[in-house]
Structure formats: structure tokens, C-alpha cells
Design an enzyme around this catalytic site. Structure first.
Site, PDB file in Angstrom:
ATOM      1  N   LYS A 175       0.971  -1.070   0.146  1.00  0.00           N
ATOM      2  CA  LYS A 175      -0.297  -0.222   0.431  1.00  0.00           C
ATOM      3  C   LYS A 175       1.107   1.292  -0.258  1.00  0.00           C
ATOM      4  O   LYS A 175       1.809   1.297   1.243  1.00  0.00           O
ATOM      5  CB  LYS A 175      -0.730   0.336   1.329  1.00  0.00           C
ATOM      6  CG  LYS A 175      -2.094   0.873   1.416  1.00  0.00           C
ATOM      7  CD  LYS A 175      -2.102   2.341   1.052  1.00  0.00           C
ATOM      8  CE  LYS A 175      -1.753   2.788   2.395  1.00  0.00           C
ATOM      9  NZ  LYS A 175      -1.414   4.255   1.539  1.00  0.00           N
ATOM     10  N   SER A 229       5.372   9.042   9.648  1.00  0.00           N
ATOM     11  CA  SER A 229       5.397   9.934  11.060  1.00  0.00           C
ATOM     12  C   SER A 229       5.699   8.800  12.152  1.00  0.00           C
ATOM     13  O   SER A 229       4.866   7.081  11.781  1.00  0.00           O
ATOM     14  CB  SER A 229       4.125  10.660  10.984  1.00  0.00           C
ATOM     15  OG  SER A 229       3.170   9.672  10.512  1.00  0.00           O
ATOM     16  N   GLY A 233       3.124   5.057  13.081  1.00  0.00           N
ATOM     17  CA  GLY A 233       3.939   3.980  13.462  1.00  0.00           C
ATOM     18  C   GLY A 233       3.499   3.997  14.892  1.00  0.00           C
ATOM     19  O   GLY A 233       3.122   2.495  14.775  1.00  0.00           O
ATOM     20  N   GLU A 250       9.645   2.187  10.079  1.00  0.00           N
ATOM     21  CA  GLU A 250      11.264   3.506  10.581  1.00  0.00           C
ATOM     22  C   GLU A 250       9.951   4.718  10.546  1.00  0.00           C
ATOM     23  O   GLU A 250       9.507   4.854   9.636  1.00  0.00           O
ATOM     24  CB  GLU A 250      11.505   3.174   9.052  1.00  0.00           C
ATOM     25  CG  GLU A 250      12.297   1.346   8.729  1.00  0.00           C
ATOM     26  CD  GLU A 250      13.640   1.959  10.431  1.00  0.00           C
ATOM     27  OE1 GLU A 250      14.588   3.123  10.834  1.00  0.00           O
ATOM     28  OE2 GLU A 250      14.504   0.769  10.213  1.00  0.00           O
ATOM     29  N   CYS A 284      13.170  11.359   6.019  1.00  0.00           N
ATOM     30  CA  CYS A 284      13.552  11.493   7.292  1.00  0.00           C
ATOM     31  C   CYS A 284      14.609  11.789   7.754  1.00  0.00           C
ATOM     32  O   CYS A 284      15.321  12.276   9.061  1.00  0.00           O
ATOM     33  CB  CYS A 284      13.512  10.359   7.253  1.00  0.00           C
ATOM     34  SG  CYS A 284      14.590   8.693   5.856  1.00  0.00           S
ATOM     35  N   GLN A 331       1.623  19.781   4.246  1.00  0.00           N
ATOM     36  CA  GLN A 331       3.034  19.571   4.154  1.00  0.00           C
ATOM     37  C   GLN A 331       3.136  21.605   3.984  1.00  0.00           C
ATOM     38  O   GLN A 331       4.457  21.526   5.291  1.00  0.00           O
ATOM     39  CB  GLN A 331       3.522  18.904   3.365  1.00  0.00           C
ATOM     40  CG  GLN A 331       4.754  18.307   4.035  1.00  0.00           C
ATOM     41  CD  GLN A 331       4.971  17.561   4.866  1.00  0.00           C
ATOM     42  OE1 GLN A 331       3.870  17.005   5.761  1.00  0.00           O
ATOM     43  NE2 GLN A 331       6.014  18.217   5.741  1.00  0.00           N
ATOM     44  N   GLU A 385       9.517  16.878  14.342  1.00  0.00           N
ATOM     45  CA  GLU A 385      10.107  17.228  12.984  1.00  0.00           C
ATOM     46  C   GLU A 385       8.718  17.790  11.996  1.00  0.00           C
ATOM     47  O   GLU A 385       8.051  17.941  12.642  1.00  0.00           O
ATOM     48  CB  GLU A 385       9.582  15.695  12.778  1.00  0.00           C
ATOM     49  CG  GLU A 385      10.459  14.986  11.313  1.00  0.00           C
ATOM     50  CD  GLU A 385       9.905  14.190  10.868  1.00  0.00           C
ATOM     51  OE1 GLU A 385       8.368  13.267  10.626  1.00  0.00           O
ATOM     52  OE2 GLU A 385      10.754  13.519  10.201  1.00  0.00           O
TER      53      GLU A 385
END
Ligand code: NAD
Length: 496
Positions: A175, A229, A233, A250, A284, A331, A385
Site C-alpha cells: 500500500k 511518521s 508508526g 521506520e 527522514c 505539508q 519534526e
């Protein structure tokens, strides 16, 4: 009419119409629709998982070197199509073309590497304490994997997951991000052209909170490998906890570069600019914190600011562009929101901070490279972040203070130091608390033959990519075999 890109389920390409399709737009020019993909329903996901389940029974028995031959063919096809795929990455994701081509090269490297793994995938053979008995461990595939990927490396990250999963004998339901579904589809097409059997690799398009969530939680999925993100996660880790699913995530980063007073300043400037604003800060491993020794702080800041201001911003397909757009409106709003937060928190905005408008800028999501100073470790712009072209500068009085500032974060993906002092490089190597450490190089630039991944809020579970503790560990289970050929009952630990 925009081109349509389909799901792949049990070897059939299909475009379910239960939900309105998702449009993938070029972030440098939103009048350019890169493609339309379906928003899959739970029933589509059910069928994809079922097809992967069925295909597992035969795929797991294909000798790994034979599976690897298909992956090798995929490497050759990716190489042949590198230019067009790189251009597609830039058109759909926004990064400049050199980086778009780099994204594809990473997938090519991974394909050749994982093809080699088909003839390795070693276990261990060790002596037994008993006569006429042998002891070994072998690697076995885990089953059906849900692979969920972000948009910032739309070919590389799918390759990082799909190729090791398949060579290890798992079957896959993939996906991809709904912001880069066309790149994902092209990548799957190439794998199918290379000879992956029907059902072994399935592709379902859709949004994260619907299709992604349903897939990750599916009871017939044995493992989930996610990149994205930290928020998502962690939700996936929670939902899979306790139900025996393998999960590797990750996630985000807040990566520091330390620039010591004895650094090669030119090298540090070049590296910091690349790490902070390359991929528009949407990596990242992007550096979002620069920790500069007070003796070189003023010089560094002046020169770094001048170089950021000189960057040419625009469509990544144009040769003279240094920095492309952000991926989408949300974003962009997020990055601009952090500019407001930083200013309100009392940091000093040195340069940037604005959306670029006028002319062709109005059709995309462009923002100026942004630098803050007077940032304290407790500020949100120092801790959270941002995932955009926004960087915070800190002044450090000593090496020890620099290391402390670098480690003062919930994340732990990548960190870097510039110094000419060999002893400091060794100390930094030991003390920097992150999955990746770079010496005299920026926080970005991992190579695929070593594991990739972070600690703390940056990563959980196995690491990705090559080497010890990398993706083959993620996608296999160790099975231990004791074979007794003595013909009698031998009792370990009891027999004299
Ligand atoms: P995201 O978490 O929003 O989405 C990632 C993927 O998860 C997408 O495919 C999305 O559709 C899906 N998803 C979203 N919600 C879901 C849910 N509830 N259940 C299941 N799937 C869901 O991240 P993004 O915006 O696509 O990517 C940016 C993030 O990715 C950044 O935080 C960045 O640091 C991180 N990232 C990490 C690495 C790494 O290796 N550590 C690499 C690249 C990007």
C-alpha cells in the site's frame, strides 16, 4: 482525461469504482494530474490478502536463488528505465531530477544486492554436545507482509521493502502513499515484467487512515513493515501488539549536525546546505538542527544564510533548480505553521519563512529555505519534526555541550559531526545516540549495503537494507533444527 493506474490483485490489474478515485498531482504544478488511482475498499484489501495467502504456499518453496533471478531481472529493467522513472519521481514527488534519478538508483542497488541475498541467507551450523546429532539454524519466510510506504522516496522505499520480502519467500500486499501512487504502480509493473508470479505481489491503492489501517490490522497479515511518521508508526505498533504480528517501523527524525571550530568549514557548509534543504527538507534523515561551535558560529551563519538565499527554487525538472516544492498543501501549511510557532516561541527568523508566490509558483507548493537562530532545546521547532526546509541553529561552547544538544531529542535516526580532530571523531562515534552517525559528511547519504534505521521515536523493530541486522532479518524467521541420527533417545544436559 488523466491516465488511470490500477490495483494489482491475484495477477489482475483492476480499477474498483466503489469509491471516488484519488488524484495524484504534480506538486510543482497542480494543474498537471499525474494519474488517477482507486481508493480501495476493505473488500479489495481482503482479496489482495487472500491472494497473497494462497500464493505463499508455492512461493515459499521456490528456491531462493530462483526467486533472486527474478529480482536480478528487475534490477536490469529498472536500470533500463532509470531516466523515465527518475523523471516520474520528480513529476509526482517534486524533488529535483538528480535526486529523482538517485531515488531510482537506490532501488537498482537494492535489487542487485537482494538478488545476491538469494544465494546467501545463511543460518548457522554448530556442533552438538551429543554424538550423532547435528544442530543448525535456517531462515524461513514469515508469510504475508503488508508493506506501507511514504511519498518522499517513492521508488526507493518500496524497493527497500518489497525486494527483500520477496527474495526471502514472503508474499506481499503493498500500500503506497496516496501522494505517489503512480511511481509505485510503475515499480510494480517492472517487477511483474521481471517475472514475479501472480498473487505473490499485490498492490492496493488508497488512503492511510482507511486502506492502510485496514491492511495493517488484517488478521491474515503476518507482518507489517511501515515507513512514515512516528504518529502513524506508533499507532500501528499498538494495534499489532499482542497479536503476534511481526512489526517494523521506520519513522521520523530531528537530525543534528555538529560543526566544531576545527572543521573544514567549506565542507561543513556544503554538507549542511545539502542535508537541510536537499529534497526540500523532506527526508527522514534531513538535518533540522545545526550545532555550531561559538568560535566559528558567526562566520558559519553568515555564509550559510547567503547560500540558502542564493538557492534557486522551482520545478525540479528544470536543470537550474536547486530545491523543488513541498509535496502538498498540508505539508506546506505545516512547515509555515512551524515558522509561526518558532517566531512566537522567541527564536529569530534569519531568512525565509514564506510561501513563494507569483507566476508559476502559484501553481505549486513552494517555500523559501528558512533559518532560525536563538533556538533553545525546549522550543517546539527544536524538538518536533517539521519535514520541510526549516533549520534551527544552536551555538555550543564545547564539544561536550554540542554532543549533549545533539542527543537532546526524542528521535534518533541520524547525526553528523564535522571536525578534523581524530579523537573527537571517535568520541562522537561513541556518544552520538542515533542509528546512523556520519563523520565529516552530512546526515543524509546512507548506502544500501548496511542496515538503515533509527532508535527512540525514529525506529522500532528490525532495521532495513543490507548487512547484519538488516532487511533479511526483518523478513525471515530463524528456525532451529536438531537432527538426531543415533537411533536412540539422547538427553541433552542429562547424558554424561
Ligand atoms: P505518513 O505516516 O502520513 O504515511 C506513511 C504511509 O502510511 C502512507 O502510505 C499512508 O497512507 C499510510 N498511513 C497513514 N495513516 C495510516 C494508518 N492509520 N494506518 C496505516 N497506514 C497509514 O507519512 P508520510 O507523510 O507519507 O511521510 C513522511 C514521514 O515519513 C516523516 O515523518 C518521515 O520522517 C518519515 N520517513 C521515515 C523514513 C525512515 O526510514 N525512518 C524514511 C522516509 C520517511
Amino acid at each position: 482525461m488523466a491516465e488511470r493506474f490500477e490495483n494489482l490483485i491475484a495477477g489482475n490489474w483492476e480499477f474498483p469504482e466503489a469509491n471516488p478515485p484519488i488524484e495524484s498531482l504534480n506538486p510543482a504544478d497542480t494543474t498537471d494530474v499525474v494519474g488517477l488511482v482507486p481508493e480501495s475498499s476493505p473488500e479489495d484489501v481482503d482479496r489482495a490478502v487472500k491472494s497473497a495467502r494462497e500464493a505463499f504456499s508455492s512461493w515459499r518453496l521456490v528456491p531462493p536463488p530462483k526467486r533472486a533471478e527474478i529480482i536480478f531481472r528487475a534490477a536490469e529493467l529498472l536500470l533500463k528505465n532509470k531516466q523515465s522513472l527518475g523523471e516520474l519521481v520528480t513529476r509526482e514527488m517534486g524533488k529535483v531530477l538528480k535526486e529523482g534519478l538517485g531515488d531510482v538508483q537506490e532501488a537498482i542497488d537494492m535489487a542487485y544486492y537482494m538478488a545476491g541475498e538469494g544465494r546467501r541467507m545463511a543460518g548457522e551450523t554448530v556442533p552438538s554436545e551429543l554424538p550423532n546429532k547435528d544442530c543448525k539454524s535456517i531462515r524461513v519466510p514469515i508469510g504475508v507482509f503488508a508493506l506501507i510506504t511514504p511519498w518522499n522516496f517513492p521508488i526507493a522505499i518500496p524497493a527497500w521493502k518489497i525486494l527483500p520480502a520477496l527474495v526471502a519467500g514472503n508474499t506481499v500486499v503493498f500500500k503506497p502513499s496516496s501522494y505517489t501512487p503512480v511511481c509505485a504502480t510503475r515499480f510494480v509493473e517492472i517487477l511483474m515484467e521481471a517475472g514475479i508470479p501472480a498473487g505473490v505481489l499485490n498492490l492496493v491503492h488508497g488512503r492511510g487512515e482507511t486502506t492502510g489501517k485496514y491492511l495493517a490490522e488484517h488478521s491474515l497479515v503476518d507482518g507489517v513493515s511501515f515507513t512514515g511518521s512516528t504518529k502513524v508508526g506508533e499507532a500501528i505498533i499498538r494495534s499489532c501488539a499482542g497479536i503476534g504480528k511481526e512489526v517494523s517501523c521506520e519513522m521520523g527524525g530531528k537530525n543534528p549536525i555538529i560543526i566544531m571550530d576545527d572543521a573544514d568549514l567549506e565542507l561543513a557548509l556544503e554538507g549542511s546546505l545539502w542535508a537541510a534543504f536537499g529534497t526540500t527538507g523532506q527526508r527522514c534523515t534531513a538535518a533540522s538542527r545545526l550545532i555550531v561551535h561559538r568560535r566559528v558560529y558567526d562566520t558559519f551563519l553568515k555564509e550559510f544564510t547567503a547560500r540558502a538565499e542564493a538557492m534557486r527554487i522551482g520545478d525540479g525538472l528544470k536543470e537550474d533548480t536547486d530545491m523543488g516544492p513541498l509535496i502538498n498543501e498540508a505539508q506546506l501549511e505545516r512547515a509555515l505553521g512551524y515558522v509561526k510557532i518558532g517566531t512566537e516561541e522567541g527564536a529569530t527568523l534569519i531568512t525565509g519563512g514564506r510561501r513563494l508566490t507569483g507566476g508559476s509558483f502559484d501553481r505549486g507548493y513552494f517555500m523559501e529555505p528558512t533559518i532560525f537562530t536563538d533556538v533553545t532545546p525546549s522550543m517546539r521547532i527544536a524538538r518536533e519534526e517539521i519535514f520541510g526546509p526549516v533549520v534551527a541553529l544552536f551555538r555550543a561552547d564545547s564539544f561536550e555541550e554540542a554532543i549533549e544538544l545533539a542527543n537532546h531529542t526524542d528521535y534518533g535516526l541520524s547525526s553528523a559531526i564535522y571536525t578534523r580532530d581524530v579523537n573527537k571523531t571517535a568520541l562522537a562515534e561513541r556518544e552520538l545516540n542515533s542509528g546512523l552517525v556520519y563523520i565529516n559528511a552530512p546526515t543524509i547519504g546512507a548506502e544500501i549495503q548496511l542496515p538503515f534505521g533509527g532508535i527512540k521515536k525514529s525506529g522500532s523493530g528490525h532495521k532495513e537494507a543490507g548487512g547484519m541486522g538488516g532487511a533479511i532479518d526483518m523478513f525471515t524467521r530463524i528456525k532451529v533444527i536438531y537432527r538426531d541420527f543415533s537411533g536412540r533417545l539422547q538427553k541433552a544436559q542429562i547424558e554424561e
